[in-house]
Design a protein around this motif. Structure first.
Motif: not given
Ligand code: ADP
Length: 488
Positions: A297-300, A318-327, A369-373, A434-441
Motif C-alpha cells: 500500500l503506497l501513500g502520497v 502501468p508499472v504500479l498496476r503490474a507490481e500490484r501496488i495499491q495507491l 497505515g501506508a507501507d511506503a510513502l 520512478l517505475s524502476a524504484a517502484l519495482g525495487k520497493t
C-alpha cells in the motif's frame, strides 16, 4: 549561556494557519530553541484563522495608517507559542488562502500585505515594543524578505538578521513603480539592494541584505547555487556562499508520534509494530481499496504541483498496476493533476484511491497505515512528509534531490549490509526511474525481514528538532558575537 531574544517573522504558523512546511517550521522552532536559552516570538499576519485562534490578545501598538488602513499590533499566544499579531483587517481579513483568493489567483495587493509584515518586523526589531526588543530578527521566505531592507534603509541601529529560504521557487516579484509607496528610498533600487531583474524582489532583498542566509537542507544549499535550482538567484547565492548554510528541518515529535497519536486507528511503536496493521486496514477502507494485505500500500500526501513530480506517478501507473501496488493519494492543487488522479481512481477501483483536499487527520492515518510513502519531487528544499514517514514506519520512496537525499538512506546493498538503510531513492527524476524504484520497493516488500529492517531503522532515526535547533542556536550566537549589539 547568555539569553538571546529573537523575533521570527513568518506568513504562516502551525497550528493557526498552514499551507505548507513553512508553517510547521515556524510553529516548532520556538519551543526547540528554548533549551538553548533563546526566547523567540513570532510575528504573523492577522488572517481570520489567526484572529479566531489566538488567546489573551492585547494591543501593544496602533498604526493610524499602514498601507491603506489602520492596524494594530497585538501580543498573544497559542499554546506555548508567543506571538505578535499584525491585525490589519484591510490587508488580511478576507477568505481564501494567505496568498490567493478563493479563485486561486494571487491577491492583487500581496506587495502591500507582505511589505506591511516586513515593515512591522523591522520596527519591532528597532524597539517598537519596549517589552520585547530582539537581539536578532529571523525572517522566513519572500513574504518576510523586505524585513532586512526596511532595517537597512532606515538608517537606524539594527538587530542581527537571518533569512531562511524554505522554497526558492516563490520569490515575490513586484513592479519597480511601487518603490516609493513601499516606503523604500530610491537608493534601495540597486543590484546591492532590492532590485531584481528590473523589478522589486522580496526574496532577493532578504538574500542580499540579511547577515546570514540559511536554507532547509545541506543538499538544497548546494543545489541553489547552481543554475537549475537557483532560479535566477544562483549568482547572488554563490557570491554569498560564505554566509549560506543548510540546516535540516525536524518534525514536532508531540504532533507526530505513532505511540500517542489520537488521529490514528491504533497506536504503536517499535516494540508493537504489528499493531500498525489496523491502520493499514483503515486506510484501505477509507480509500475503497481491496482488503489484500499482501499488496504493497503506497501513500502520497502532497500539494499537487509540478514541483512534487506527481505527473511522473501518473506515467508510472502501468508499472504500479503490474507490481500490484495499491495507491492511497491525498492531495490538492493543480486542477489538471486533480482530474487525472480522480480519473485513475475511477478506472481502477480497489487499486487506486484518491482524496482531493487538505486533511490533517487523514495525513496522520496514511502515515500510520501506508507501507511506503512516495515523494517524487523534482526539487525539494527539505520535505517534511518523508520525515513523518520515517517516524511512522512508512518506508519513504523518494527522488534523490535536496532534503530528500539528506534524510533518506537508500537501500543499496552496502547500506542494507551495514543495517542503515531507511528507504528507496531514485535519480534522475523521471517516470522510468520512478517505475524502476517502484519495482525495487515491491521486491524489498516481498522480503518481510528486509522490509521490517527498513521500517525499524527509519523509526529509530532522529527526525526531531533537537539537532536543527542546536544548529540555529549556534548560528545565532556566532552571528551575535561577530557584530556589535547596535541596539542593545
Ligand atoms: P511543501 O511545504 O512544499 O508543501 P513539505 O513536505 O515541506 O512540502 O510540507 C508539507 C506539509 O503539509 C506536511 O506536513 C504534509 O503532511 C502536509 N500536507 C501536504 N498536503 C497535504 C494534504 N493534502 N492534506 C494534509 N496535509 C498535507
Amino acid at each position: 549561556m547568555t539569553p538571546v531574544t529573537a523575533l521570527s517573522v513568518a506568513s504562516e504558523i502551525y497550528p493557526l494557519i498552514k499551507t505548507g512546511g513553512l508553517a510547521d517550521v515556524a510553529g516548532a522552532l520556538p519551543s526547540a530553541l528554548l533549551r538553548h536559552g533563546i526566547t523567540m516570538r513570532t510575528l504573523v499576519p492577522g488572517y481570520p484563522a489567526v484572529m479566531a485562534g489566538i488567546e489573551s490578545a492585547l494591543p501593544v501598538h496602533s498604526f493610524s495608517m499602514l498601507f491603506g488602513g489602520p492596524a494594530r499590533l497585538l501580543t498573544a499566544h497559542k499554546g506555548n507559542l508567543e506571538l505578535l499579531v499584525l491585525d490589519a483587517p484591510h490587508l488580511y481579513n478576507r477568505p481564501g488562502s494567505p496568498y490567493s483568493a478563493p479563485d486561486g489567483k494571487d491577491w492583487p495587493d500581496n506587495a502591500y500585505r507582505f511589505a506591511a509584515l516586513a515593515r512591522t518586523a523591522a520596527e519591532i526589531g528597532q524597539g517598537l515594543v519596549p517589552s520585547f526588543v530582539p537581539d536578532l530578527v529571523h525572517a522566513h521566505d519572500w513574504q518576510a524578505g523586505l524585513t532586512a531592507a526596511y532595517l537597512r534603509y532606515s538608517g537606524k541601529p539594527s538587530p542581527a538578521t537571518v533569512f531562511t529560504v524554505h522554497n526558492l521557487a516563490f520569490q515575490g516579484q513586484f513592479p519597480r513603480e511601487l518603490l516609493a509607496t513601499l516606503g523604500l528610498p530610491p537608493g534601495a533600487f540597486s543590484v546591492d539592494g532590492v532590485e531584481y531583474y528590473g523589478s522589486i524582489g522580496y526574496m532577493k532583498a532578504g538574500l542580499q541584505l540579511s547577515d546570514r542566509i540559511t536554507t532547509v537542507s545541506p543538499a538544497y544549499a548546494l543545489e541553489i547555487q547552481g543554475p537549475e535550482a537557483g532560479m535566477g538567484l544562483d549568482g547572488l547565492l554563490r557570491q554569498r556562499s560564505a554566509q549560506l548554510t543548510g540546516i535540516l528541518n525536524g518534525i514536532d515529535e508531540a504532533v507526530w508520534n505513532p505511540a500517542t497519536d489520537k488521529r490514528i486507528t491504533a497506536t504503536y511503536d517499535l516494540a508493537t509494530l504489528s499493531a500498525r496493521a489496523a491502520n493499514t486496514r483503515s486506510v484501505r477502507e477509507l480509500f475503497d481499496l481491496s482488503p489484500d494485505p499482501d499488496r504493497l500500500l503506497l501513500g502520497v500526501i502532497s500539494r499537487l504541483s509540478w514541483q512534487k513530480g506527481l505527473d511522473l506517478l501518473l506515467e508510472a501507473l502501468p508499472v504500479l498496476r503490474a507490481e500490484r501496488i495499491q495507491l492511497a493519494l491525498l492531495g490538492a492543487g493543480d486542477p489538471d493533476l486533480e482530474a487525472r488522479f480522480k480519473a485513475a481512481a475511477e478506472a481502477y477501483p480497489g487499486e487506486i484511491g484518491v482524496m482531493i483536499g487538505y486533511d490533517e487527520d487523514l495525513a496522520h492515518l496514511i502515515q500510520a497505515g501506508a507501507d511506503a510513502l512516495l515523494v517524487p519531487s523534482r526539487f525539494e528544499p527539505c520535505g517534511l512528509t518523508q520525515l513523518c514517514a520515517l517516524r511512522y514506519g512508512a518506508v519513504p520512496v523518494v527522488a534523490r534531490v535536496g532534503g530528500l537525499s539528506d534524510t533518506v538512506v537508500d537501500a543499496n546493498e552496502m547500506a542494507i549490509a551495514a543495517g542503515v538503510a531507511t528507504g528507496v531513492q531514485f535519480s534522475p527524476v523521471t517516470g522510468d526511474m520512478l517505475s524502476a524504484a517502484l519495482g525495487k520497493t515491491r521486491a524489498l516488500f516481498a522480503d518481510r525481514a528486509a522490509w521490517q529492517a527498513l521500517q525499524r531503522n527509519g523509526m529509530s532515526a532522529d527526525v526531531s528538532w533537537r539537532n536543527p535547533a542546536q544548529h540555529y542556536a549556534q548560528l545565532y550566537r556566532s552571528l551575535l558575537a561577530s557584530r556589535p549589539r547596535s541596539n542593545a
